[in-house]
Design a protein around this motif. Structure first.
Motif, PDB file in Angstrom:
ATOM      1  N   TRP A 172     -12.028  34.922  -7.425  1.00  0.00           N
ATOM      2  CA  TRP A 172     -11.323  35.717  -8.428  1.00  0.00           C
ATOM      3  C   TRP A 172     -11.500  37.195  -8.091  1.00  0.00           C
ATOM      4  O   TRP A 172     -12.622  37.666  -7.869  1.00  0.00           O
ATOM      5  CB  TRP A 172     -11.895  35.432  -9.808  1.00  0.00           C
ATOM      6  N   CYS A 173     -10.389  37.909  -8.051  1.00  0.00           N
ATOM      7  CA  CYS A 173     -10.429  39.347  -7.731  1.00  0.00           C
ATOM      8  C   CYS A 173      -9.503  40.113  -8.663  1.00  0.00           C
ATOM      9  O   CYS A 173      -8.524  39.568  -9.190  1.00  0.00           O
ATOM     10  CB  CYS A 173      -9.979  39.599  -6.289  1.00  0.00           C
ATOM     11  N   ARG A 174      -9.798  41.363  -8.829  1.00  0.00           N
ATOM     12  CA  ARG A 174      -8.831  42.268  -9.430  1.00  0.00           C
ATOM     13  C   ARG A 174      -7.801  42.653  -8.369  1.00  0.00           C
ATOM     14  O   ARG A 174      -7.948  42.276  -7.203  1.00  0.00           O
ATOM     15  CB  ARG A 174      -9.542  43.506  -9.963  1.00  0.00           C
ATOM     16  N   ALA A 175      -6.782  43.367  -8.784  1.00  0.00           N
ATOM     17  CA  ALA A 175      -5.782  43.838  -7.814  1.00  0.00           C
ATOM     18  C   ALA A 175      -6.381  45.014  -7.051  1.00  0.00           C
ATOM     19  O   ALA A 175      -6.041  46.183  -7.265  1.00  0.00           O
ATOM     20  CB  ALA A 175      -4.494  44.231  -8.528  1.00  0.00           C
ATOM     21  N   ASN A 176      -7.310  44.673  -6.170  1.00  0.00           N
ATOM     22  CA  ASN A 176      -8.122  45.663  -5.471  1.00  0.00           C
ATOM     23  C   ASN A 176      -8.290  45.196  -4.028  1.00  0.00           C
ATOM     24  O   ASN A 176      -8.823  44.118  -3.773  1.00  0.00           O
ATOM     25  CB  ASN A 176      -9.482  45.778  -6.177  1.00  0.00           C
ATOM     26  N   LYS A 177      -7.857  46.003  -3.095  1.00  0.00           N
ATOM     27  CA  LYS A 177      -7.841  45.568  -1.691  1.00  0.00           C
ATOM     28  C   LYS A 177      -9.238  45.312  -1.132  1.00  0.00           C
ATOM     29  O   LYS A 177      -9.425  44.420  -0.311  1.00  0.00           O
ATOM     30  CB  LYS A 177      -7.100  46.602  -0.830  1.00  0.00           C
ATOM     31  N   SER A 178     -10.220  46.089  -1.546  1.00  0.00           N
ATOM     32  CA  SER A 178     -11.561  45.876  -1.005  1.00  0.00           C
ATOM     33  C   SER A 178     -12.107  44.519  -1.442  1.00  0.00           C
ATOM     34  O   SER A 178     -12.796  43.832  -0.668  1.00  0.00           O
ATOM     35  CB  SER A 178     -12.504  47.004  -1.444  1.00  0.00           C
ATOM     36  N   GLU A 179     -11.805  44.108  -2.669  1.00  0.00           N
ATOM     37  CA  GLU A 179     -12.241  42.792  -3.146  1.00  0.00           C
ATOM     38  C   GLU A 179     -11.503  41.676  -2.406  1.00  0.00           C
ATOM     39  O   GLU A 179     -12.100  40.640  -2.051  1.00  0.00           O
ATOM     40  CB  GLU A 179     -12.009  42.675  -4.653  1.00  0.00           C
ATOM     41  N   ILE A 180     -10.236  41.887  -2.181  1.00  0.00           N
ATOM     42  CA  ILE A 180      -9.434  40.898  -1.454  1.00  0.00           C
ATOM     43  C   ILE A 180      -9.931  40.770  -0.015  1.00  0.00           C
ATOM     44  O   ILE A 180     -10.024  39.668   0.543  1.00  0.00           O
ATOM     45  CB  ILE A 180      -7.943  41.298  -1.498  1.00  0.00           C
ATOM     46  N   LYS A 181     -10.276  41.903   0.590  1.00  0.00           N
ATOM     47  CA  LYS A 181     -10.797  41.890   1.963  1.00  0.00           C
ATOM     48  C   LYS A 181     -12.089  41.079   2.055  1.00  0.00           C
ATOM     49  O   LYS A 181     -12.284  40.285   2.986  1.00  0.00           O
ATOM     50  CB  LYS A 181     -11.028  43.322   2.446  1.00  0.00           C
ATOM     51  N   ARG A 182     -12.967  41.237   1.081  1.00  0.00           N
ATOM     52  CA  ARG A 182     -14.222  40.481   1.071  1.00  0.00           C
ATOM     53  C   ARG A 182     -13.941  38.978   0.932  1.00  0.00           C
ATOM     54  O   ARG A 182     -14.626  38.148   1.537  1.00  0.00           O
ATOM     55  CB  ARG A 182     -15.140  40.947  -0.062  1.00  0.00           C
ATOM     56  N   THR A 183     -12.943  38.631   0.154  1.00  0.00           N
ATOM     57  CA  THR A 183     -12.566  37.223  -0.004  1.00  0.00           C
ATOM     58  C   THR A 183     -12.144  36.627   1.326  1.00  0.00           C
ATOM     59  O   THR A 183     -12.540  35.514   1.688  1.00  0.00           O
ATOM     60  CB  THR A 183     -11.434  37.088  -1.034  1.00  0.00           C
ATOM     61  N   ALA A 184     -11.345  37.372   2.064  1.00  0.00           N
ATOM     62  CA  ALA A 184     -10.910  36.902   3.384  1.00  0.00           C
ATOM     63  C   ALA A 184     -12.086  36.792   4.345  1.00  0.00           C
ATOM     64  O   ALA A 184     -12.177  35.843   5.133  1.00  0.00           O
ATOM     65  CB  ALA A 184      -9.841  37.846   3.946  1.00  0.00           C
ATOM     66  N   GLU A 185     -12.987  37.751   4.287  1.00  0.00           N
ATOM     67  CA  GLU A 185     -14.161  37.734   5.169  1.00  0.00           C
ATOM     68  C   GLU A 185     -15.057  36.526   4.884  1.00  0.00           C
ATOM     69  O   GLU A 185     -15.746  36.027   5.768  1.00  0.00           O
ATOM     70  CB  GLU A 185     -14.950  39.025   5.001  1.00  0.00           C
ATOM     71  N   LEU A 186     -15.025  36.045   3.650  1.00  0.00           N
ATOM     72  CA  LEU A 186     -15.811  34.878   3.269  1.00  0.00           C
ATOM     73  C   LEU A 186     -15.128  33.566   3.665  1.00  0.00           C
ATOM     74  O   LEU A 186     -15.641  32.486   3.399  1.00  0.00           O
ATOM     75  CB  LEU A 186     -16.079  34.891   1.759  1.00  0.00           C
ATOM     76  N   GLN A 187     -13.953  33.689   4.279  1.00  0.00           N
ATOM     77  CA  GLN A 187     -13.203  32.540   4.803  1.00  0.00           C
ATOM     78  C   GLN A 187     -12.790  31.566   3.695  1.00  0.00           C
ATOM     79  O   GLN A 187     -12.793  30.346   3.889  1.00  0.00           O
ATOM     80  CB  GLN A 187     -14.008  31.830   5.888  1.00  0.00           C
ATOM     81  N   LEU A 188     -12.435  32.125   2.536  1.00  0.00           N
ATOM     82  CA  LEU A 188     -11.914  31.288   1.461  1.00  0.00           C
ATOM     83  C   LEU A 188     -10.435  31.023   1.688  1.00  0.00           C
ATOM     84  O   LEU A 188      -9.774  31.676   2.508  1.00  0.00           O
ATOM     85  CB  LEU A 188     -12.151  31.943   0.108  1.00  0.00           C
ATOM     86  N   ASP A 189      -9.923  30.065   0.965  1.00  0.00           N
ATOM     87  CA  ASP A 189      -8.528  29.649   1.159  1.00  0.00           C
ATOM     88  C   ASP A 189      -7.572  30.413   0.248  1.00  0.00           C
ATOM     89  O   ASP A 189      -6.464  30.749   0.652  1.00  0.00           O
ATOM     90  CB  ASP A 189      -8.397  28.142   0.883  1.00  0.00           C
ATOM     91  N   TRP A 190      -8.032  30.638  -0.988  1.00  0.00           N
ATOM     92  CA  TRP A 190      -7.179  31.248  -2.000  1.00  0.00           C
ATOM     93  C   TRP A 190      -7.875  32.466  -2.603  1.00  0.00           C
ATOM     94  O   TRP A 190      -9.098  32.521  -2.691  1.00  0.00           O
ATOM     95  CB  TRP A 190      -6.906  30.272  -3.138  1.00  0.00           C
ATOM     96  N   VAL A 191      -7.053  33.394  -3.084  1.00  0.00           N
ATOM     97  CA  VAL A 191      -7.544  34.464  -3.930  1.00  0.00           C
ATOM     98  C   VAL A 191      -6.692  34.484  -5.193  1.00  0.00           C
ATOM     99  O   VAL A 191      -5.461  34.398  -5.134  1.00  0.00           O
ATOM    100  CB  VAL A 191      -7.487  35.838  -3.226  1.00  0.00           C
ATOM    101  N   ASP A 192      -7.355  34.531  -6.329  1.00  0.00           N
ATOM    102  CA  ASP A 192      -6.654  34.760  -7.589  1.00  0.00           C
ATOM    103  C   ASP A 192      -6.680  36.260  -7.845  1.00  0.00           C
ATOM    104  O   ASP A 192      -7.745  36.842  -8.081  1.00  0.00           O
ATOM    105  CB  ASP A 192      -7.337  34.021  -8.742  1.00  0.00           C
ATOM    106  N   ILE A 193      -5.518  36.888  -7.739  1.00  0.00           N
ATOM    107  CA  ILE A 193      -5.410  38.320  -8.003  1.00  0.00           C
ATOM    108  C   ILE A 193      -5.052  38.479  -9.473  1.00  0.00           C
ATOM    109  O   ILE A 193      -3.929  38.187  -9.886  1.00  0.00           O
ATOM    110  CB  ILE A 193      -4.354  38.983  -7.098  1.00  0.00           C
ATOM    111  N   SER A 194      -6.029  38.901 -10.257  1.00  0.00           N
ATOM    112  CA  SER A 194      -5.858  38.949 -11.706  1.00  0.00           C
ATOM    113  C   SER A 194      -5.289  40.294 -12.140  1.00  0.00           C
ATOM    114  O   SER A 194      -5.789  41.349 -11.748  1.00  0.00           O
ATOM    115  CB  SER A 194      -7.207  38.709 -12.391  1.00  0.00           C
TER     116      SER A 194
END
Length: 372
Positions: free
Chosen positions: A70-92
């Motif tokens: 779960w992330c806010r509409a924030n690129k740094s949070e989204i980048k960390r999600t990708a770095e963690l090799q997750l499949d999905w991001v919920d952009i809230s």
């Protein structure tokens, strides 16, 4: 088939006072996956390095699971999600006028522009995107449809409809989800809170109206009154709609108990499906009917959950129940003995405010009838 995207490890852990250790989150994630819940929302990268290490540990333990952050509409949070090799991001994103103006303190145009920028960025990093519409139940339906349509063009693949404050009832949920499904192209994920005790009913209504995904938490953990309980939604889908979610229903009691222990939240004895007493019968009329044929008083077969009916004695017991329970512990009673023990059992229950245990029943039989 509806897919349960369980959020015990994210929204469930947001229950005030609940704080899972890393080991607990990994074990619970493994139990969820082994029970057939393969889609998991596992945390919030913005919480910091410790949370990210925990998410990474879950990813390592469950390489085949479909994991979301779960992330806010924030690129740094989204980048960390990708770095963690997750499949999905919920952009809230806040989706109601109330939250856009008084929480985000922004405008609709700025919100949409940032949302689209973040979606494109997440997609460029290889993430699948769910748009989390916070406070969707107070948003304009046309605006939610615009979010879905624009988000789809930017690469989003799912729209989360969040009844963030638990305000809705099933008829309105059905109407809203039915209309929203027809007015924008994204599959809908329903996310219900239980402030009015309607989270399960609202989740079922959304699924009936066309929602493809449902958020749940084990034993209904979550903010305030919690979320739709996993065990209730899974069993209700099977029982009411004959829908196979791929979940091993017999694994749910142990899973719920493990979550309860890790969360420090005892399961109420009468908690639907997994409470200790929900398949327990005392009333003489009910026990008599069950002894004759369990279908007389069986709405849900306890064997679905790997459980069974249990007969206990108390204030409301009848002679048939006394004979059946004592026979189970190895004592055969005649009519006179049954009548005497019934009086003793009723007095025990009134005095102690509970049902006697098997050992206490044996003691009562010794006291009332003498040793057998």
């Amino acid at each position: 088939m509806v897919i349960i995207n369980d959020t015990t490890l994210r929204d469930g852990e947001q229950t005030p006072g609940v704080a899972f250790t890393r080991r607990e989150k990994v074990v619970l994630a493994e139990m969820l996956f082994q029970a057939g819940i393969t889609h998991l929302e596992v945390g919030i990268p913005a919480m910091g390095d410790e949370e990210c290490l925990t998410i990474a540990a879950i990813r390592k333990a469950l390489p085949e699971a479909t994991l979301m952050a779960w992330c806010r509409a924030n690129k740094s949070e989204i980048k960390r999600t990708a770095e963690l090799q997750l499949d999905w991001v919920d952009i809230s994103i806040p989706s109601s006028k109330q939250m856009i103006e008084h929480k985000l303190k922004s405008s609709v145009d700025k919100l949409l522009a940032n949302m689209l920028d973040c979606i494109r960025y997440a997609v460029s990093l290889g993430l699948q995107v769910c748009i989390g519409c916070e406070d969707a139940s107070r948003a304009e339906l046309d605006f939610l449809a615009d979010i879905g349509a624009l988000g789809s063009l930017a690469g989003a693949q799912r729209l989360r409809y969040a009844d963030t404050l638990g305000l809705l009832e099933p008829f309105m949920v059905y109407k809203q989800i039915k209309q929203l499904s027809s007015e924008q192209p994204l599959p809908i994920e329903i996310h219900c809170h239980d402030d009015l005790g309607l989270a399960t009913a609202n989740t079922l209504a959304a699924i009936k109206a066309g929602a493809s995904y449902a958020n749940t938490t084990a034993i209904g953990l979550g903010e305030r009154a919690g979320n739709a309980p996993l065990e209730e939604v899974a069993i209700a889908l099977y029982q009411c709609y004959q829908q196979d979610t791929g979940i091993n229903l017999t694994a749910l009691p142990a899973l719920c108990q493990a979550v309860s222990l890790a969360a420090g939240r005892p399961v109420a004895q009468q908690k639907s499906l997994v409470g200790e007493q929900v398949f327990t019968h005392e009333s003489g009329i009910h026990v008599d009917g069950l002894v004759k044929d369990v279908r007389n008083y069986q709405g849900v077969d306890p064997q679905l959950l790997g459980r069974s009916h249990r007969l206990v004695l108390g204030k409301h017991s009848g002679i048939g129940a006394v004979q059946a329970v004592f026979a189970r512990i190895g004592i055969s009673l005649d009519k006179i003995q049954t009548d005497k023990l019934l009086i003793a059992v009723q007095a025990f229950a009134i005095d102690r405010k509970r049902n006697p245990s098997d050992i206490e029943l044996l003691r009562l039989s010794d006291q009332v009838l003498g040793s057998f």
